[in-house]
Design a protein around this motif. Structure first.
Motif, PDB file in Angstrom:
ATOM      1  N   PRO A   1       0.847  -1.195   0.000  1.00 25.45           N
ATOM      2  CA  PRO A   1       0.000   0.000   0.000  1.00 25.45           C
ATOM      3  C   PRO A   1       0.888   1.253   0.000  1.00 25.45           C
ATOM      4  N   VAL A   2       0.376   2.349  -0.497  1.00 25.68           N
ATOM      5  CA  VAL A   2       1.182   3.568  -0.574  1.00 25.68           C
ATOM      6  C   VAL A   2       1.551   4.088   0.810  1.00 25.68           C
ATOM      7  N   PHE A   3       0.737   3.765   1.829  1.00 26.04           N
ATOM      8  CA  PHE A   3       1.000   4.276   3.171  1.00 26.04           C
ATOM      9  C   PHE A   3       1.848   3.323   4.013  1.00 26.04           C
ATOM     10  N   ASP A   4       2.231   2.182   3.455  1.00 30.12           N
ATOM     11  CA  ASP A   4       2.980   1.193   4.232  1.00 30.12           C
ATOM     12  C   ASP A   4       4.324   1.770   4.687  1.00 30.12           C
ATOM     13  N   ALA A   5       4.656   1.544   5.964  1.00 26.40           N
ATOM     14  CA  ALA A   5       5.885   2.107   6.529  1.00 26.40           C
ATOM     15  C   ALA A   5       7.119   1.567   5.820  1.00 26.40           C
ATOM     16  N   GLY A   6       7.111   0.265   5.495  1.00 20.52           N
ATOM     17  CA  GLY A   6       8.254  -0.314   4.804  1.00 20.52           C
ATOM     18  C   GLY A   6       8.454   0.263   3.420  1.00 20.52           C
ATOM     19  N   ARG A   7       7.359   0.515   2.737  1.00 20.04           N
ATOM     20  CA  ARG A   7       7.476   1.119   1.399  1.00 20.04           C
ATOM     21  C   ARG A   7       7.979   2.558   1.498  1.00 20.04           C
ATOM     22  N   LYS A   8       7.428   3.309   2.433  1.00 25.01           N
ATOM     23  CA  LYS A   8       7.802   4.722   2.540  1.00 25.01           C
ATOM     24  C   LYS A   8       9.259   4.894   2.963  1.00 25.01           C
ATOM     25  N   THR A   9       9.758   3.953   3.784  1.00 24.63           N
ATOM     26  CA  THR A   9      11.152   4.065   4.223  1.00 24.63           C
ATOM     27  C   THR A   9      12.090   3.200   3.382  1.00 24.63           C
ATOM     28  N   PHE A  10      11.591   2.635   2.286  1.00 25.98           N
ATOM     29  CA  PHE A  10      12.447   1.834   1.416  1.00 25.98           C
ATOM     30  C   PHE A  10      13.668   2.605   0.925  1.00 25.98           C
ATOM     31  N   PRO A  11      13.573   3.914   0.636  1.00 27.05           N
ATOM     32  CA  PRO A  11      14.791   4.639   0.241  1.00 27.05           C
ATOM     33  C   PRO A  11      15.914   4.533   1.272  1.00 27.05           C
ATOM     34  N   LEU A  12      15.574   4.445   2.560  1.00 24.85           N
ATOM     35  CA  LEU A  12      16.598   4.279   3.589  1.00 24.85           C
ATOM     36  C   LEU A  12      17.231   2.887   3.488  1.00 24.85           C
ATOM     37  N   PHE A  13      16.392   1.879   3.245  1.00 23.10           N
ATOM     38  CA  PHE A  13      16.894   0.522   3.052  1.00 23.10           C
ATOM     39  C   PHE A  13      17.813   0.476   1.837  1.00 23.10           C
ATOM     40  N   ALA A  14      17.370   1.119   0.746  1.00 20.71           N
ATOM     41  CA  ALA A  14      18.171   1.126  -0.482  1.00 20.71           C
ATOM     42  C   ALA A  14      19.514   1.817  -0.260  1.00 20.71           C
ATOM     43  N   LYS A  15      19.503   2.939   0.421  1.00 17.38           N
ATOM     44  CA  LYS A  15      20.746   3.669   0.677  1.00 17.38           C
ATOM     45  C   LYS A  15      21.687   2.870   1.570  1.00 17.38           C
ATOM     46  N   ALA A  16      21.129   2.268   2.637  1.00 16.21           N
ATOM     47  CA  ALA A  16      21.958   1.500   3.569  1.00 16.21           C
ATOM     48  C   ALA A  16      22.587   0.288   2.897  1.00 16.21           C
ATOM     49  N   ASN A  17      21.935  -0.216   1.844  1.00 20.45           N
ATOM     50  CA  ASN A  17      22.439  -1.410   1.171  1.00 20.45           C
ATOM     51  C   ASN A  17      23.015  -1.109  -0.208  1.00 20.45           C
ATOM     52  N   ARG A  18      23.282   0.180  -0.454  1.00 20.78           N
ATOM     53  CA  ARG A  18      23.988   0.631  -1.652  1.00 20.78           C
ATOM     54  C   ARG A  18      23.293   0.205  -2.941  1.00 20.78           C
ATOM     55  N   LEU A  19      21.985   0.380  -2.943  1.00 23.05           N
ATOM     56  CA  LEU A  19      21.203   0.110  -4.140  1.00 23.05           C
ATOM     57  C   LEU A  19      21.020   1.403  -4.916  1.00 23.05           C
TER      58      LEU A  19
ATOM     59  N   VAL B   1      -1.117  -1.676  -3.873  1.00 26.68           N
ATOM     60  CA  VAL B   1      -2.070  -2.747  -3.600  1.00 26.68           C
ATOM     61  C   VAL B   1      -2.810  -2.466  -2.302  1.00 26.68           C
ATOM     62  N   ASP B   2      -3.958  -3.083  -2.179  1.00 20.29           N
ATOM     63  CA  ASP B   2      -4.708  -3.055  -0.929  1.00 20.29           C
ATOM     64  C   ASP B   2      -3.986  -3.933   0.090  1.00 20.29           C
ATOM     65  N   PRO B   3      -3.982  -3.534   1.378  1.00 21.28           N
ATOM     66  CA  PRO B   3      -3.292  -4.355   2.376  1.00 21.28           C
ATOM     67  C   PRO B   3      -3.745  -5.816   2.394  1.00 21.28           C
TER      68      PRO B   3
END
Length: 352
Positions: free
Chosen positions: A152-170, A180-182
Motif C-alpha cells: 500500500p502507498v502508506f505502508d511504513a516499509g514502502r515509505k522508508t524503502f529509500p533508507l533501506f536502499a541507501k543503507a544497502n547501496r542500491l 495494492v490493498d493491504p
C-alpha cells in the motif's frame, strides 16, 4: 423575634455544637472521598486491529491496572499509524499507538498542526521488513534491482524503502512499485504475481504462512538488521491531554508499563485478554505474532539493558532527518519536541 433551635434538656450547648461539627466534618470527608474516587475517561486509539500485540494494553485494562489509577480507558481498534495520528490531531482520541515516522511526517508537512508528542517508546526497532520468495532468485538486497515490489502507498516499509536502499547501496530507484490493498499484498506474493512485498515482520510473515508459504520458502530482510535504525511505534498523546490532564497521562503510562512487563513475562497468559476482546482470533497464531512483536522489536537486547519507554535524543534527531529525506517532506521538525519524557514511570519501574 428570631427563632432558636429547640433545646435538648440535659445536653450542654457546647456538646451539641461539637456533635454538629463532627457530622459536618464527616460530611466533608465523605464528599472528598467521592471526589478522590472520580475517574478520568480516556479514549485510546490502537494503530491496528485487535491481534496479538494488542495484549499489552488489553491486559492492563483487564487486570484493573487502569482502574487502579482511577482511569476509565476506552480502547478502539485502528487502521494504521497515519490514521491514528490524524485522529489524535483531530481530537477524537486522547492517546494512542503510532509509528514515530508518522508523527515526524505530520509535523514536517503541517507545522501548524496540534503538537502531538510521543511520550513512551514501544518499539526500539522498526518492524518494517521486505519479503520475497526464494524461488524468485532474490537472496540479497542487490537482487531487488529491477524487480516488481508491492505494498500500500502508506505502508511504513514502502515509505522508508529509500533508507533501506541507501543503507544497502542500491540505486536510487531500484525497483518498480505496485500499489495494492493491504488485504491483497501477501496473496500477490504467494501467487508469484509480484517479486517482493514490504510489511511489518510480525504481520506479513504470518499472513504469508496462512497462504501456504513456509518461512523456509522466503527471503526476509528486516530493515533493523539491514542498516535502518529507525524507531518504531510509540505512545502518542494529544496536546490537550498533555496540557490539561498531565497526572492522568502519567497514570496511564504507569498502568501500561505494568501491562507490558506482565506481557513480556508471560505472553501466553496475556493472550487470554485478546481472546476476551476479540473472540474470533486464532490463539496459537496470535500468540506467535505477539512473541515476534516482543522478542524482535519491543524487548530487544538494548531495552533489556536500558529499560522500556525512553529514546536516545541523538538517534531520534537522526531519525527525523532520515524520514524527512526519505519521504520528501517539506521541512525538518524540531526533533526535541517530538518526544516528551516528562511522564515516564521511574527507571526502576521500566526495567525488564
Amino acid at each position: 423575634m428570631p427563632s432558636h433551635p429547640p433545646s435538648h434538656p440535659g445536653v450542654p450547648a457546647l456538646t451539641r455544637r461539637a456533635v454538629a461539627g463532627a457530622f459536618a466534618a464527616l460530611g466533608g470527608l465523605a464528599a472528598s472521598g467521592v471526589r478522590a474516587q472520580e475517574t478520568t475517561r480516556l479514549r485510546f486509539q490502537l494503530d491496528w486491529r485487535i491481534e496479538g500485540p494488542s495484549a499489552i494494553v488489553l491486559l492492563a485494562q483487564a487486570k484493573g491496572y487502569f482502574a487502579d489509577e482511577k482511569l476509565d480507558v476506552v480502547i478502539d481498534a485502528g487502521s494504521g499509524s497515519s490514521a491514528a495520528v490524524q485522529r489524535l490531531a483531530a481530537g477524537t482520541h486522547d492517546i494512542g499507538f503510532a509509528d514515530i515516522a508518522s508523527l515526524i511526517e505530520l509535523h514536517a508537512n503541517n507545522p501548524q498542526a496540534p503538537r502531538l508528542q510521543a511520550v513512551y517508546l514501544l518499539l526500539e526497532r522498526t518492524p518494517a521488513a521486505l519479503f520475497a520468495r526464494k524461488s524468485s532468485g532474490i537472496r540479497t538486497p542487490a537482487d531487488l534491482v529491477g524487480r516488481k515490489l508491492a505494498a500500500p502507498v502508506f505502508d511504513a516499509g514502502r515509505k522508508t524503502f529509500p533508507l533501506f536502499a541507501k543503507a544497502n547501496r542500491l540505486p536510487a530507484t531500484p525497483a518498480n512499485w505496485v500499489n495494492v490493498d493491504p488485504a491483497l499484498r501477501e496473496t500477490l506474493l504467494a501467487r508469484g504475481e509480484v517479486d517482493a512485498i514490504t510489511g511489518f515482520y510480525y504481520t506479513s510473515l504470518l499472513n504469508l504462512e496462512a497462504r501456504g508459504l513456509k518461512e523456509s520458502d522466503l527471503t526476509v530482510f528486516k530493515y533493523a538488521e539491514h542498516g535502518v535504525q529507525l524507531y518504531g511505534n510509540a505512545v502518542v498523546a494529544s496536546p490537550k491531554l498533555i496540557a490539561e490532564k498531565p497526572q492522568a497521562l502519567a497514570a496511564f503510562l504507569r498502568a501500561l508499563n505494568r501491562g507490558i512487563k506482565d506481557t513480556v513475562r508471560d505472553p501466553r497468559a496475556a493472550m487470554r485478554h485478546v481472546k476476551e476482546r476479540e473472540g474470533t482470533v486464532d490463539l496459537a497464531l496470535e500468540e506467535r505474532r505477539l512473541r515476534y512483536f516482543l522478542d524482535h522489536f519491543l524487548a530487544t537486547p538494548l531495552v533489556r539493558i536500558q529499560g522500556l519507554g525512553a529514546v536516545d535524543t541523538a538517534r531520534l534527531r537522526l531519525n527525523t532527518v532520515q524520514v524527512v529525506d526519505a519521504f520528501g517532506l517539506k521541512q525538518y521538525p524540531d526533533a526535541d519536541l517530538l518526544f516528551n519524557p516528562a511522564f515516564l514511570p521511574a527507571l526502576a519501574e521500566r526495567r525488564l
